[in-house]
Design a protein around this motif. Structure first.
Motif, PDB file in Angstrom:
ATOM      1  N   ALA A 190       6.773   6.085  -9.121  1.00 51.25           N
ATOM      2  CA  ALA A 190       5.587   6.818  -8.670  1.00 51.25           C
ATOM      3  C   ALA A 190       5.843   7.564  -7.364  1.00 51.25           C
ATOM      4  CB  ALA A 190       4.424   5.844  -8.494  1.00 51.25           C
ATOM      5  N   LYS A 191       6.817   7.096  -6.612  1.00 49.29           N
ATOM      6  CA  LYS A 191       7.106   7.723  -5.308  1.00 49.29           C
ATOM      7  C   LYS A 191       8.437   8.471  -5.324  1.00 49.29           C
ATOM      8  CE  LYS A 191       3.447   6.157  -3.319  1.00 49.29           C
ATOM      9  NZ  LYS A 191       2.385   7.080  -2.918  1.00 49.29           N
ATOM     10  N   ARG A 192       8.890   8.826  -6.501  1.00 48.02           N
ATOM     11  CA  ARG A 192      10.239   9.398  -6.575  1.00 48.02           C
ATOM     12  C   ARG A 192      10.382  10.697  -5.785  1.00 48.02           C
ATOM     13  NH1 ARG A 192       7.996   9.719 -11.660  1.00 48.02           N
ATOM     14  NH2 ARG A 192       7.599  11.828 -12.406  1.00 48.02           N
ATOM     15  N   THR A 219      -2.720  -1.837  -4.489  1.00 48.12           N
ATOM     16  CA  THR A 219      -3.847  -2.373  -3.721  1.00 48.12           C
ATOM     17  C   THR A 219      -4.384  -3.599  -4.458  1.00 48.12           C
ATOM     18  OG1 THR A 219      -5.234  -0.808  -4.876  1.00 48.12           O
ATOM     19  CG2 THR A 219      -4.538  -0.181  -2.663  1.00 48.12           C
ATOM     20  N   ASN A 220      -5.282  -4.269  -3.825  1.00 47.18           N
ATOM     21  CA  ASN A 220      -5.908  -5.481  -4.404  1.00 47.18           C
ATOM     22  C   ASN A 220      -4.877  -6.518  -4.820  1.00 47.18           C
ATOM     23  OD1 ASN A 220      -8.377  -4.181  -4.145  1.00 47.18           O
ATOM     24  ND2 ASN A 220      -8.122  -3.199  -6.144  1.00 47.18           N
ATOM     25  N   SER A 221      -3.799  -6.582  -4.082  1.00 49.41           N
ATOM     26  CA  SER A 221      -2.794  -7.584  -4.407  1.00 49.41           C
ATOM     27  C   SER A 221      -2.740  -8.599  -3.276  1.00 49.41           C
ATOM     28  CB  SER A 221      -1.432  -6.910  -4.580  1.00 49.41           C
ATOM     29  OG  SER A 221      -0.456  -7.894  -4.727  1.00 49.41           O
ATOM     30  N   ASP A 222      -2.821  -9.880  -3.644  1.00 54.22           N
ATOM     31  CA  ASP A 222      -2.763 -10.891  -2.592  1.00 54.22           C
ATOM     32  C   ASP A 222      -1.353 -11.437  -2.419  1.00 54.22           C
ATOM     33  OD1 ASP A 222      -2.627 -12.100  -4.960  1.00 54.22           O
ATOM     34  OD2 ASP A 222      -4.237 -13.563  -4.636  1.00 54.22           O
ATOM     35  N   THR A 223      -0.386 -10.790  -3.027  1.00 54.59           N
ATOM     36  CA  THR A 223       0.997 -11.218  -2.859  1.00 54.59           C
ATOM     37  C   THR A 223       1.858 -10.034  -2.421  1.00 54.59           C
ATOM     38  OG1 THR A 223       2.925 -12.141  -3.958  1.00 54.59           O
ATOM     39  CG2 THR A 223       1.504 -10.777  -5.311  1.00 54.59           C
ATOM     40  N   LYS A 224       2.984 -10.379  -1.835  1.00 55.44           N
ATOM     41  CA  LYS A 224       3.938  -9.328  -1.471  1.00 55.44           C
ATOM     42  C   LYS A 224       5.165  -9.383  -2.371  1.00 55.44           C
ATOM     43  CE  LYS A 224       2.519  -8.574   3.257  1.00 55.44           C
ATOM     44  NZ  LYS A 224       2.825  -8.640   4.673  1.00 55.44           N
ATOM     45  N   PHE A 225       5.129 -10.255  -3.343  1.00 57.12           N
ATOM     46  CA  PHE A 225       6.270 -10.411  -4.251  1.00 57.12           C
ATOM     47  C   PHE A 225       5.909  -9.870  -5.637  1.00 57.12           C
ATOM     48  CE2 PHE A 225       6.928 -13.464  -0.923  1.00 57.12           C
ATOM     49  CZ  PHE A 225       8.279 -13.319  -0.643  1.00 57.12           C
ATOM     50  N   PHE A 226       6.790  -9.012  -6.134  1.00 58.76           N
ATOM     51  CA  PHE A 226       6.494  -8.344  -7.402  1.00 58.76           C
ATOM     52  C   PHE A 226       7.700  -8.442  -8.320  1.00 58.76           C
ATOM     53  CE2 PHE A 226       4.089  -6.530  -3.959  1.00 58.76           C
ATOM     54  CZ  PHE A 226       2.799  -6.538  -4.465  1.00 58.76           C
ATOM     55  N   ASN A 227       7.442  -8.277  -9.614  1.00 59.10           N
ATOM     56  CA  ASN A 227       8.564  -8.343 -10.553  1.00 59.10           C
ATOM     57  C   ASN A 227       9.215  -6.969 -10.727  1.00 59.10           C
ATOM     58  OD1 ASN A 227       7.111  -6.875 -12.481  1.00 59.10           O
ATOM     59  ND2 ASN A 227       6.210  -8.744 -13.335  1.00 59.10           N
ATOM     60  N   TYR A 228      10.300  -6.966 -11.476  1.00 61.05           N
ATOM     61  CA  TYR A 228      11.075  -5.734 -11.620  1.00 61.05           C
ATOM     62  C   TYR A 228      10.249  -4.628 -12.272  1.00 61.05           C
ATOM     63  CZ  TYR A 228      14.727  -2.481 -12.988  1.00 61.05           C
ATOM     64  OH  TYR A 228      15.476  -1.351 -13.146  1.00 61.05           O
ATOM     65  N   ALA A 242       0.819  -1.216   0.000  1.00 54.38           N
ATOM     66  CA  ALA A 242       0.000   0.000   0.000  1.00 54.38           C
ATOM     67  C   ALA A 242       0.854   1.268   0.000  1.00 54.38           C
ATOM     68  CB  ALA A 242      -0.921  -0.007   1.215  1.00 54.38           C
ATOM     69  N   LEU A 243       2.077   1.158   0.519  1.00 53.29           N
ATOM     70  CA  LEU A 243       2.971   2.328   0.511  1.00 53.29           C
ATOM     71  C   LEU A 243       3.251   2.790  -0.916  1.00 53.29           C
ATOM     72  CD1 LEU A 243       5.715   1.322   3.119  1.00 53.29           C
ATOM     73  CD2 LEU A 243       3.958   3.080   3.378  1.00 53.29           C
ATOM     74  N   PHE A 244       3.166   1.850  -1.842  1.00 48.64           N
ATOM     75  CA  PHE A 244       3.427   2.173  -3.247  1.00 48.64           C
ATOM     76  C   PHE A 244       2.126   2.166  -4.058  1.00 48.64           C
ATOM     77  CE2 PHE A 244       7.398   0.646  -1.529  1.00 48.64           C
ATOM     78  CZ  PHE A 244       8.305   1.558  -2.033  1.00 48.64           C
ATOM     79  N   ASP A 245       1.037   2.366  -3.344  1.00 45.24           N
ATOM     80  CA  ASP A 245      -0.298   2.410  -3.966  1.00 45.24           C
ATOM     81  C   ASP A 245      -0.636   1.117  -4.694  1.00 45.24           C
ATOM     82  OD1 ASP A 245      -0.417   5.011  -3.021  1.00 45.24           O
ATOM     83  OD2 ASP A 245       0.447   5.825  -4.859  1.00 45.24           O
ATOM     84  N   TRP A 262      13.734   8.509   9.915  1.00 43.65           N
ATOM     85  CA  TRP A 262      12.718   7.829   9.115  1.00 43.65           C
ATOM     86  C   TRP A 262      11.748   7.051  10.011  1.00 43.65           C
ATOM     87  CZ3 TRP A 262      16.577   5.153   5.196  1.00 43.65           C
ATOM     88  CH2 TRP A 262      17.109   6.134   4.349  1.00 43.65           C
ATOM     89  N   THR A 263      10.490   7.058   9.623  1.00 42.69           N
ATOM     90  CA  THR A 263       9.502   6.216  10.309  1.00 42.69           C
ATOM     91  C   THR A 263       9.652   4.788   9.768  1.00 42.69           C
ATOM     92  OG1 THR A 263       7.851   6.568   8.611  1.00 42.69           O
ATOM     93  CG2 THR A 263       7.872   8.153  10.431  1.00 42.69           C
ATOM     94  N   ALA A 264       8.895   3.862  10.350  1.00 41.70           N
ATOM     95  CA  ALA A 264       8.972   2.464   9.888  1.00 41.70           C
ATOM     96  C   ALA A 264       8.549   2.354   8.422  1.00 41.70           C
ATOM     97  CB  ALA A 264       8.098   1.584  10.772  1.00 41.70           C
ATOM     98  N   ASP A 265       7.503   3.079   8.058  1.00 42.37           N
ATOM     99  CA  ASP A 265       7.037   3.050   6.660  1.00 42.37           C
ATOM    100  C   ASP A 265       8.077   3.638   5.712  1.00 42.37           C
ATOM    101  OD1 ASP A 265       4.746   1.842   7.407  1.00 42.37           O
ATOM    102  OD2 ASP A 265       3.437   3.590   7.158  1.00 42.37           O
ATOM    103  N   GLN A 266       8.681   4.742   6.165  1.00 41.19           N
ATOM    104  CA  GLN A 266       9.710   5.376   5.313  1.00 41.19           C
ATOM    105  C   GLN A 266      10.925   4.467   5.151  1.00 41.19           C
ATOM    106  OE1 GLN A 266      10.062   8.999   7.572  1.00 41.19           O
ATOM    107  NE2 GLN A 266       8.699  10.134   6.208  1.00 41.19           N
ATOM    108  N   THR A 267      11.263   3.777   6.233  1.00 40.34           N
ATOM    109  CA  THR A 267      12.387   2.837   6.157  1.00 40.34           C
ATOM    110  C   THR A 267      12.081   1.732   5.150  1.00 40.34           C
ATOM    111  OG1 THR A 267      12.865   3.294   8.467  1.00 40.34           O
ATOM    112  CG2 THR A 267      13.876   1.319   7.546  1.00 40.34           C
ATOM    113  N   GLU A 268      10.848   1.235   5.174  1.00 44.56           N
ATOM    114  CA  GLU A 268      10.443   0.187   4.230  1.00 44.56           C
ATOM    115  C   GLU A 268      10.489   0.723   2.792  1.00 44.56           C
ATOM    116  OE1 GLU A 268      10.028  -2.828   3.986  1.00 44.56           O
ATOM    117  OE2 GLU A 268       8.631  -3.220   2.342  1.00 44.56           O
ATOM    118  N   MET A 269      10.046   1.956   2.633  1.00 49.63           N
ATOM    119  CA  MET A 269      10.052   2.551   1.294  1.00 49.63           C
ATOM    120  C   MET A 269      11.491   2.662   0.764  1.00 49.63           C
ATOM    121  SD  MET A 269       8.215   6.078   0.159  1.00 49.63           S
ATOM    122  CE  MET A 269       6.558   5.474  -0.007  1.00 49.63           C
TER     123      MET A 269
END
Lengths: 370, 624
Positions: B118-120, B100-109, B95-98, B134-141
């Protein structure tokens, strides 16, 4: 009443185990307290307050508390008395006796180090020779005429409106702004018009002191008045950045210098080469090395100082501490230590190891037998 | 960043148009290739280790969907067009990268790249900030962003030698068949001149060009795109600076680093040609050609005398740590059941005891082998980092327990086994939380000394091990506190604990003083009241106080045992706690983020010891 029973009773009192029973926990309290305090106070201040003191007063308490010196002194006394007068000089107890001897030697070495060790540093650019060391914490402002010091003031005693007047000076040097830890800011254009050197571009600004005093960069803004050839105006002196003002007058050269107190060495040291060795394919250093030559009269001793491999000469030990990468050359920073007590830990380690080993063997033997 | 994104996409499109489309293909056996050397973080390691590090960094595992790390890396560097479609990048909070509706946490390049672009703006602002804010979310980003940068570099590692989807046969350029960047670079001037004259003569509209003109303009365009994309590509360091060096101390370069920075040489060019053949073999799924190129690469590097690469590969494949941890856990779990439920489990456990004993000893032998592997591979003593200290202390604990298992009655042996298995398991398990992605790192300069690592560091860590065993023995002694009214036999645990405590004092005190001597050699002072030094001294003082108080009678058996139980807290504070202060010269040991865990450990330990003390006192009051 003879003196002997009194002395015996005093010695017996001094060797009582409860002294250790209470002083050791207090030493542990000091250790924990002094360690946590370092986070806010810095190591040097915390060390001075908790460990290198006879007494200290925390939180404005009405009574002082025993500091590290007093606590260690009590342990030293009780252990010495116990060791000399009440040891069980038997083979079975030889491990304990040796261990106690080792601890006494260690504490004695610590006392000598605390009282007599002296730490300073040297900054040597490649190809240059230096014959003095700089103090870590003491700062001074000096006035020289043709390279000869004619006056000096501890930095702490410099006040605004003062600095160097008199001293047969043909001009006045007046401190206008003093900062114990400075940063630079852009200079006001109006002031820049009547400024010289770095002061044409920047002004000094005081910032909060660092916890470790040696990392502070002190500075003074100085006004020169009465000098020849349009040399009057605003100047800046700041440690490690621009630390000297030079004024010429009637063929004489006057220098005002702000920086760490310098102590002369009985020899000089030339830096031939400094190397920063990196792991293959990275910028991560795997070691730092300085090739130096110690010049002492007819003696010329080339030696390489590496991490964990210092050079020792005439009671001074030179350690690789840091380096500065200047645009034109590399500069090595050596930590310089004089410590008459440095041999004590080496001796005590051996004795304590031997003592505890013997004691442990006897313990195992006893355990096996029973 | 927009330009970088465009280049990334264009580059992938270029290679996608090539020989192998993004389709499932037979997996080539890349085992030989994975033993070739690569320099990473200052250490020469097999490509196998490099692949595991990066796949773990991206996914959190050393394999993905049944694909091994080396298979994955081979695809990334030889066939980037296929690799970009593989979902290996873990985004913990999509969700940090907008997304949504994804049932996986693994994505391709491709998704990763789009998400980061999108978050540049946010990322650019975060780069300017201090990491600690940095907050926890920012660290993840930022973690995702850093992985994106690394993945981009990896995908472009070999673009200089990979075949391009262009045929230069009819272009009158002196080239035949498939071409790559290096081929085009040789005729760069010709390409530029001819493209320029075409544009001058016919304008910028490609529809006006002949097939030859179009082909030349295309090659010129591809050359520029690949070149731009390869700036600062320094990750895949497979080229030694000097091929004839007798040691592995020569500098190593990535292919693009050698090309862009003018560090090429005939030997490097020849070695890159071998890699080109490897790439060709891989893309054509030609196992024979691939293996032949790998053998040629091995022969080329033979003078470097790179030792232990195969050994490290074997070490990686064995997964010894997982096996050892599981064995320790199994032994501990079953023996603990016997302690907690003696009536119901004793019979079964007694029957299983020979198996448990064998399992424990097997785990210990594997543990010794595991540490030995690391010593040989790293060519240094086993402890240089906090992580390594945990592996070693676990070994000391298990080894010491094994010594106590050799003597005494069955209860003593089982007590020793439960302590050894518990300490071995818990230390190895917790060490995972303190490990860097690279678990075999190079050391900072001040630690880069085998003498002091062997003397001071080993001595003090052995001391930690003895302290922990003494502490656990104290816990066990409190748990099985002799019931005086039943006139139970005196416990061996207590006398064993006394001996361990004396040895703990021996190792911690000598280790601490040796540390002072190292500090004297390194920094010019024996003792500086630095937090790490104070922590070590605290352990020594605690042991001295306990032992002297026991001898003088100020502490009785119960007080001494409780005090020894608390040594676990003192050790944890000295070992890890002082590093949280971020003060002093031991900066290489600073850690963050474990303050809560340490506080929880101290609280739990205090509660356990308190509860055991209360139980004993309650039992004694009943007896009276």
């Amino acid at each position: 009443m003879s003196l002997k029973p009194q002395l015996q009773s005093a010695l017996r009192f001094a060797a009582k185990p409860y002294i250790l029973f209470y002083t050791l926990p207090w030493l542990m309290v000091l250790l924990v307290w002094g360690t946590i305090a370092q986070k806010d106070m810095g190591i040097y201040e915390a060390q001075a307050m908790f460990f290198s003191s006879w007494f200290f007063i925390p939180f404005d308490l009405p009574i002082p508390l025993p500091g590290g010196f007093l606590t260690l002194a009590l342990i030293f006394v009780t252990l010495s008395v116990k060791f000399i007068f009440f040891s069980d000089w038997s083979v079975k107890k030889s491990g304990i006796i040796l261990t106690h001897l080792g601890v006494l030697i260690l504490l004695l070495g610590g006392l000598i180090t605390a009282k007599f060790a002296h730490e300073s540093f040297m900054v040597i650019p490649e190809g240059e020779s230096i014959s003095s060391v700089s103090e870590y914490r003491e700062r001074v402002v000096t006035l020289s005429k043709n390279d000869e010091i004619i006056a000096e003031k501890p930095f702490e005693s410099v006040a605004i409106g003062g600095l160097f007047q008199g001293h047969d000076l043909p001009f006045q040097a007046i401190a206008k702004y003093i900062c114990a830890n400075c940063t630079m800011d852009f200079q006001d254009p109006d002031i820049a018009e009547n400024a010289h050197g770095l002061a044409q571009k920047v002004t000094l600004k005081n910032i909060p002191l660092e916890k470790e005093n040696e990392t502070n960069l002190s500075g003074i803004m100085v006004d020169i008045d009465g000098a020849q050839n349009a040399q009057d105006g605003h100047y800046i002196m700041m440690e490690s950045v621009a630390d000297t003002i030079t004024i010429t007058h009637d063929g004489d050269t006057y220098s005002i210098h702000a920086g760490r107190v310098q102590q002369p060495l009985p020899f000089d040291i030339k830096l031939v080469d400094f190397r920063r060795i990196v792991y293959p394919g990275t910028d991560k250093p795997s070691g730092f090395e300085s090739d130096i030559i110690i010049n002492d009269g007819d003696i010329k001793w080339p030696v390489t100082i590496k991490m964990n491999e210092p050079a020792r000469y005439k009671g001074y030990t030179f350690f690789q501490s840091s380096f500065v990468q200047r645009p034109d050359k590399e500069v090595t920073v050596l930590n310089v230590v004089q410590n008459a007590g440095h041999i004590f830990p080496y001796i005590s380690t051996f004795i304590i190891f031997l003592g505890l080993l013997i004691h442990s063997i006897f313990k195992i033997r006893y355990r096996v037998m029973t | 960043m927009i330009l970088r994104s465009m280049i990334a996409v264009l580059l992938m499109l270029i290679f996608m148009g090539g020989h192998v489309q993004a389709k499932e293909k037979q997996t080539l056996n890349v085992s030989g290739w994975s033993a070739l050397p690569i320099a990473h973080e200052g250490r020469i390691k097999p490509i196998d280790s490099f692949a595991r590090i990066f796949l773990f960094k991206f996914t959190g595992a050393e394999s993905v969907n049944g694909m091994s790390a080396t298979d994955w890396l081979a695809e990334v560097v030889f066939d980037p067009a296929s690799a970009i479609a593989r979902p290996v990048f873990r985004i913990n909070k999509p969700a940090l990268f907008d997304i949504t509706n994804s049932d996986t946490k693994f994505f391709n390049y491709a998704v990763l790249s789009k998400s980061v672009q999108a978050k540049r703006g946010i990322i650019a602002a975060l780069i300017e900030q201090n990491e600690t804010s940095w907050t926890a979310d920012q660290t993840e980003m930022m973690r995702v962003y850093q992985n994106y940068i690394l993945a981009t570099q990896l995908l472009r590692s070999l673009t200089a030698i990979l075949p391009l989807p262009a045929n230069a046969d009819d272009l009158d350029l002196g080239l035949e068949g498939a071409v790559n960047y290096l081929d085009l670079k040789k005729i760069e001037q010709t390409l530029e001149t001819r493209t320029k004259s075409t544009i001058e003569a016919k304008g910028a509209d490609p529809s006006q060009y002949t097939q030859t003109e179009l082909g030349i303009a295309d090659l010129s365009f591809q050359l520029r795109i690949i070149q731009d994309a390869a700036q600062n590509n320094r990750l895949f360091k497979i080229l030694p600076e000097n091929f004839n060096s007798a040691t592995n101390l020569t500098n190593w370069l990535a292919p693009w680093e050698a090309l862009n920075e003018g560090k090429g040489s005939p030997q490097k060019a020849a070695y890159l040609e071998i890699w080109q053949e490897m790439a060709q073999g891989y893309l054509n799924q030609n196992q024979q050609a691939f293996d032949k190129a790998v053998t040629a690469a091995q022969n080329t590097l033979a003078p470097l005398e790179l030792k232990y690469l195969s050994l490290e590969k074997t070490y990686n494949a064995l997964h010894l740590k997982t096996l050892i941890t599981s064995l320790y856990f199994g032994v501990f779990f079953l023996l603990l059941a016997q302690i907690i439920f003696p009536k119901t489990t004793q019979k079964h456990v007694q029957r299983l005891w020979p198996i448990l004993k064998t399992a424990f000893i097997s785990a210990l032998i594997l543990h010794i082998a595991y540490i030995t592997f690391r010593i040989i591979i790293l060519q240094r003593p086993p402890v240089g980092t906090l992580y390594e200290s945990m592996l070693f202390v676990a070994l000391i604990c298990a080894g010491l327990s094994a010594i106590f298992m050799a003597r005494g009655d069955i209860n003593t042996k089982q007590s020793a086994a439960v302590i050894g298995a518990f300490s071995g398991f818990i230390l190895l398990y917790v060490s995972n939380g303190l490990a860097d992605v690279d678990r075999m790192p190079t050391l900072v300069a001040v630690l880069n000394t085998n003498f002091w690592l062997t003397t001071h560091v080993l001595c003090i860590t052995v001391g930690y091990g003895f302290c922990l065993i003494a502490g656990l023995m104290a816990h066990l002694h409190l748990l099985k506190w002799p019931n005086k009214s039943l006139k139970s036999a005196p416990s061996n645990t207590y006398s064993n604990m006394m001996i361990v405590a004396v040895f703990a004092l021996l190792f911690t005190s000598v280790g601490t003083i040796l540390g002072g001597i190292w500090a004297d050699q390194s920094w010019g002072r024996f003792w500086g009241w630095d937090p790490k030094e104070n922590g070590a001294l605290l352990i020594v003082l605690w042991l001295v106080w306990l032992l002297h108080s026991r001898i003088s009678g100020h502490l009785k058996e119960l007080g001494f045992t409780i005090g020894m139980g608390f040594i676990t807290i003192i050790v944890v504070l000295a070992w890890f706690g002082v590093n949280l202060l971020n003060v002093g010269l031991h900066s290489y040991g600073f850690i963050e983020g474990i303050a809560v865990s340490i506080a929880a450990f101290c609280a739990i330990q205090t509660a356990i010891i308190g509860a055991l003390y209360w139980r004993i006192k309650k039992s004694e009051s009943h007896e009276n």
